[in-house]
Design a protein around this motif. Structure first.
Motif, PDB file in Angstrom:
ATOM      1  N   THR A 112       0.837  -1.212   0.000  1.00 43.23           N
ATOM      2  CA  THR A 112       0.000   0.000   0.000  1.00 43.23           C
ATOM      3  C   THR A 112       0.870   1.260   0.000  1.00 43.23           C
ATOM      4  OG1 THR A 112      -0.083   0.306   2.394  1.00 43.23           O
ATOM      5  CG2 THR A 112      -1.738  -1.175   1.442  1.00 43.23           C
ATOM      6  N   ILE A 113       0.232   2.364  -0.349  1.00 40.71           N
ATOM      7  CA  ILE A 113       0.931   3.655  -0.301  1.00 40.71           C
ATOM      8  C   ILE A 113       1.292   3.981   1.147  1.00 40.71           C
ATOM      9  CG2 ILE A 113       0.712   6.135  -0.752  1.00 40.71           C
ATOM     10  CD1 ILE A 113      -1.198   5.518  -2.996  1.00 40.71           C
ATOM     11  N   THR A 114       0.403   3.633   2.076  1.00 45.87           N
ATOM     12  CA  THR A 114       0.693   3.895   3.488  1.00 45.87           C
ATOM     13  C   THR A 114       1.998   3.203   3.893  1.00 45.87           C
ATOM     14  OG1 THR A 114      -1.685   3.979   3.885  1.00 45.87           O
ATOM     15  CG2 THR A 114      -0.283   3.761   5.819  1.00 45.87           C
ATOM     16  N   HIS A 117       4.832   5.398   2.423  1.00 46.62           N
ATOM     17  CA  HIS A 117       5.102   6.657   3.141  1.00 46.62           C
ATOM     18  C   HIS A 117       5.790   6.395   4.482  1.00 46.62           C
ATOM     19  CE1 HIS A 117       3.004   8.713   0.107  1.00 46.62           C
ATOM     20  NE2 HIS A 117       1.812   8.816   0.642  1.00 46.62           N
ATOM     21  N   THR A 139      -1.602  10.335   5.371  1.00 44.42           N
ATOM     22  CA  THR A 139      -0.600   9.268   5.405  1.00 44.42           C
ATOM     23  C   THR A 139       0.808   9.816   5.123  1.00 44.42           C
ATOM     24  OG1 THR A 139      -1.139   8.747   3.100  1.00 44.42           O
ATOM     25  CG2 THR A 139      -2.192   7.396   4.803  1.00 44.42           C
ATOM     26  N   HIS A 214      -4.510   9.475  -6.686  1.00 43.34           N
ATOM     27  CA  HIS A 214      -5.744   9.685  -7.455  1.00 43.34           C
ATOM     28  C   HIS A 214      -5.511  10.029  -8.925  1.00 43.34           C
ATOM     29  CE1 HIS A 214      -8.434   9.400  -3.986  1.00 43.34           C
ATOM     30  NE2 HIS A 214      -7.370   9.808  -3.329  1.00 43.34           N
ATOM     31  N   LYS A 256      -6.872   2.414  -6.429  1.00 43.00           N
ATOM     32  CA  LYS A 256      -7.950   3.295  -6.879  1.00 43.00           C
ATOM     33  C   LYS A 256      -8.273   2.941  -8.346  1.00 43.00           C
ATOM     34  CE  LYS A 256      -6.848   6.447  -3.212  1.00 43.00           C
ATOM     35  NZ  LYS A 256      -7.421   5.540  -2.239  1.00 43.00           N
TER      36      LYS A 256
HETATM   37  C1  LIG Z   1      -3.540  10.800  -1.545  1.00 45.07           C
HETATM   38  C2  LIG Z   1      -3.589   9.442  -0.866  1.00 45.07           C
HETATM   39  N1  LIG Z   1      -2.444   8.886  -0.449  1.00 45.07           N
HETATM   40  C3  LIG Z   1      -2.444   7.699   0.166  1.00 45.07           C
HETATM   41  C4  LIG Z   1      -3.601   6.991   0.376  1.00 45.07           C
HETATM   42  C5  LIG Z   1      -3.544   5.659   1.057  1.00 45.07           C
HETATM   43  O1  LIG Z   1      -3.376   4.658   0.085  1.00 45.07           O
HETATM   44  P1  LIG Z   1      -3.235   3.140   0.486  1.00 45.07           P
HETATM   45  O2  LIG Z   1      -4.606   2.634   0.745  1.00 45.07           O
HETATM   46  O3  LIG Z   1      -2.599   2.487  -0.723  1.00 45.07           O
HETATM   47  O4  LIG Z   1      -2.357   3.068   1.680  1.00 45.07           O
HETATM   48  C6  LIG Z   1      -4.813   7.514  -0.055  1.00 45.07           C
HETATM   49  C7  LIG Z   1      -6.065   6.748   0.159  1.00 45.07           C
HETATM   50  O5  LIG Z   1      -7.150   7.164   0.042  1.00 45.07           O
HETATM   51  C8  LIG Z   1      -4.807   8.778  -0.686  1.00 45.07           C
HETATM   52  O6  LIG Z   1      -5.960   9.344  -1.083  1.00 45.07           O
END
Ligand SMILES: Cc1ncc(COP(=O)(O)O)c(C=O)c1O
Length: 423
Positions: A112-114, A117, A139, A214, A256
């Motif tokens: 995940t992006i989280t 980061h 995040t 997004h 997404k």
């Molecule tokens: C701009 C942005 N960054 C990070 C995230 C988190 O992404 P992930 O679910 O892959 O951790 C979101 C999720 O809505 C987001 O809108």
């Protein structure tokens, strides 16, 4: 729940509006019983879903769904190794195809992006200074907090204000400087002036870190015969602005537009090699399920074959919603035409009532309550997808017209919205 601790009481008081909504509102923390296309059933009510981030409709795409069973036969449901231990060859294919699509030197994928980061921001910042956009995604802030705990300094610059960033960079001469910004903003739907941010960070020898959760899959490279102003191929904000990856790393996800649990960092190969021994999720976290790896790969195929047609549909639906707002004289911060449309309320205390009206009209949206957003921005957010039908968009427009007549939305001269988008 049993009695809360003193700390939890304080937190619940701060989040009172949100906790009341979450407990009692049918459009918060809902149980979705069934889906049919982009219609969802909550209890005995069917609603048109405008809260999904599946922008391209890949979650419902027959070609993508059909690609899953073969991968499950080949790999089982879940690899279970951390990536350091071993990764199915699907990962290699994804990283190679991704780098080709983005025109980046290389790419590394993590769940995940989280995860990215939290692990990559502290590694890039080390004990240097991070400059973060004041309205960056939560995040990104969380990643910066971990970096701060490990010795980095964190400074904020005003929202989308590259001039303010430049002032701060001139003063702070730390040899390691990282600038963190969002790409397409998850609240406003607008993109920052990436060229200006890239120029400022490069001129000051800093590294630009962009989260385009997004934008990936939605916006891409511009060309004369593009099917919509989103550009072609959905290859994200760097290509959309015809920028380079020099002093710039791009982070985004497949969760997404590609409807799959996976995320990536596009970066030079030496940085990827470093992250393979230093980024905790690569070393210690469980991997994405095989079904998600399969839907990412099938998603690349569909993106190549039909992605630009789907983006044209996505643009057409979004345009219709924005035209509707212009016609009714309703304010939205969206000036990009991208498919995230925030509609602040006239009175933030009406969020519960407005949400119920939308629910009763069969329209499902994201409620943006305090403290998720400042009180002045409390409202609802519409996310349009290519899988929405024209009839669903019509029902949304009718509900907006009704809310306008009831005086629930913030008025603006129609020309202002259109002018802002043209600017
Ligand atoms: C701009 C942005 N960054 C990070 C995230 C988190 O992404 P992930 O679910 O892959 O951790 C979101 C999720 O809505 C987001 O809108």
């Amino acid at each position: 729940m049993g009695s809360a601790t003193a700390g939890q009481d304080h937190w619940l008081e701060m989040c009172r509006d949100l906790s009341v909504l979450t407990a009692f509102h049918p459009m918060m923390d809902a149980v979705i019983d069934e889906v049919d296309g982009r219609m969802i059933r909550v209890g005995n009510r069917w609603l048109a879903d405008f809260a999904s981030c599946n922008y391209l409709g890949f979650d419902l795409d027959r070609e993508i769904i059909d690609a899953v069973p073969e991968s499950l036969e080949a790999w089982g449901t879940h690899p279970s190794w951390s990536r350091l231990l071993g990764s199915p060859v699907l990962y290699e294919e994804i990283e190679t195809r991704l780098a080709r699509l983005l025109h980046s030197e290389d790419a590394l994928v993590l769940p995940t992006i989280t995860h990215i980061h939290m692990s990559v921001i502290p590694l890039l910042a080390a004990s240097g200074t991070i400059f973060i956009d004041a309205r960056a995604h939560k995040t990104i802030y969380d990643g910066c907090q971990i970096a701060r705990a490990r010795g980095a300094a964190v400074k904020r610059f005003r929202f989308e204000d590259a001039g303010h960033l430049e002032e701060l960079l001139r003063v702070e001469r730390d040899p390691v400087r990282l600038v963190c910004i969002d790409g397409v903003n998850s609240m406003t739907g607008n993109a920052p002036d990436l060229r200006e941010f890239a120029r400022v960070t490069r001129e000051h020898g800093a590294l630009l870190y962009v989260d385009d959760a997004h934008g990936f899959g939605v916006i891409g490279e511009r060309c004369p015969d593009e099917t919509s102003p989103y550009g072609m191929r959905g290859n994200s904000i760097v290509r959309h602005f015809d920028e380079k990856y020099d002093n710039l790393v791009l982070v985004a996800g497949f969760s997404k537009a590609y409807s799959s649990l996976l995320a990536f960092i596009a970066c030079p190969t030496p940085l990827k090699q470093f992250l393979k021994v230093a980024a905790s999720p690569y070393l210690y976290s469980g991997p994405s399920p095989v079904a998600s790896l399969a839907t990412v790969l099938a998603g690349f195929d569909v993106n190549e074959k039909r992605g630009d047609e789907l983006r044209a549909v996505l643009y057409r639906h979004t345009r219709r919603v924005l035209d509707c707002l212009d016609e009714f004289g309703v304010y939205t911060p969206n000036r990009s035409g991208f498919p995230i449309v925030e509609i602040p309320l006239h009175d933030h205390e009406r969020i519960d009532a407005v949400g119920r009206i939308l629910f009763d009209r069969g329209v499902y949206v994201t409620l943006a309550a305090f403290p998720l957003v400042p009180k002045a921005e409390v409202g609802f957010r519409i996310q349009v997808t290519a899988a929405n039908t024209e009839a669903e968009v019509d029902s949304l427009c009718e509900a907006i017209e009704e809310l306008t007549a009831l005086g629930e939305l913030r008025p603006v001269e129609a020309a202002d919205n259109a002018q802002a988008r043209a600017a």
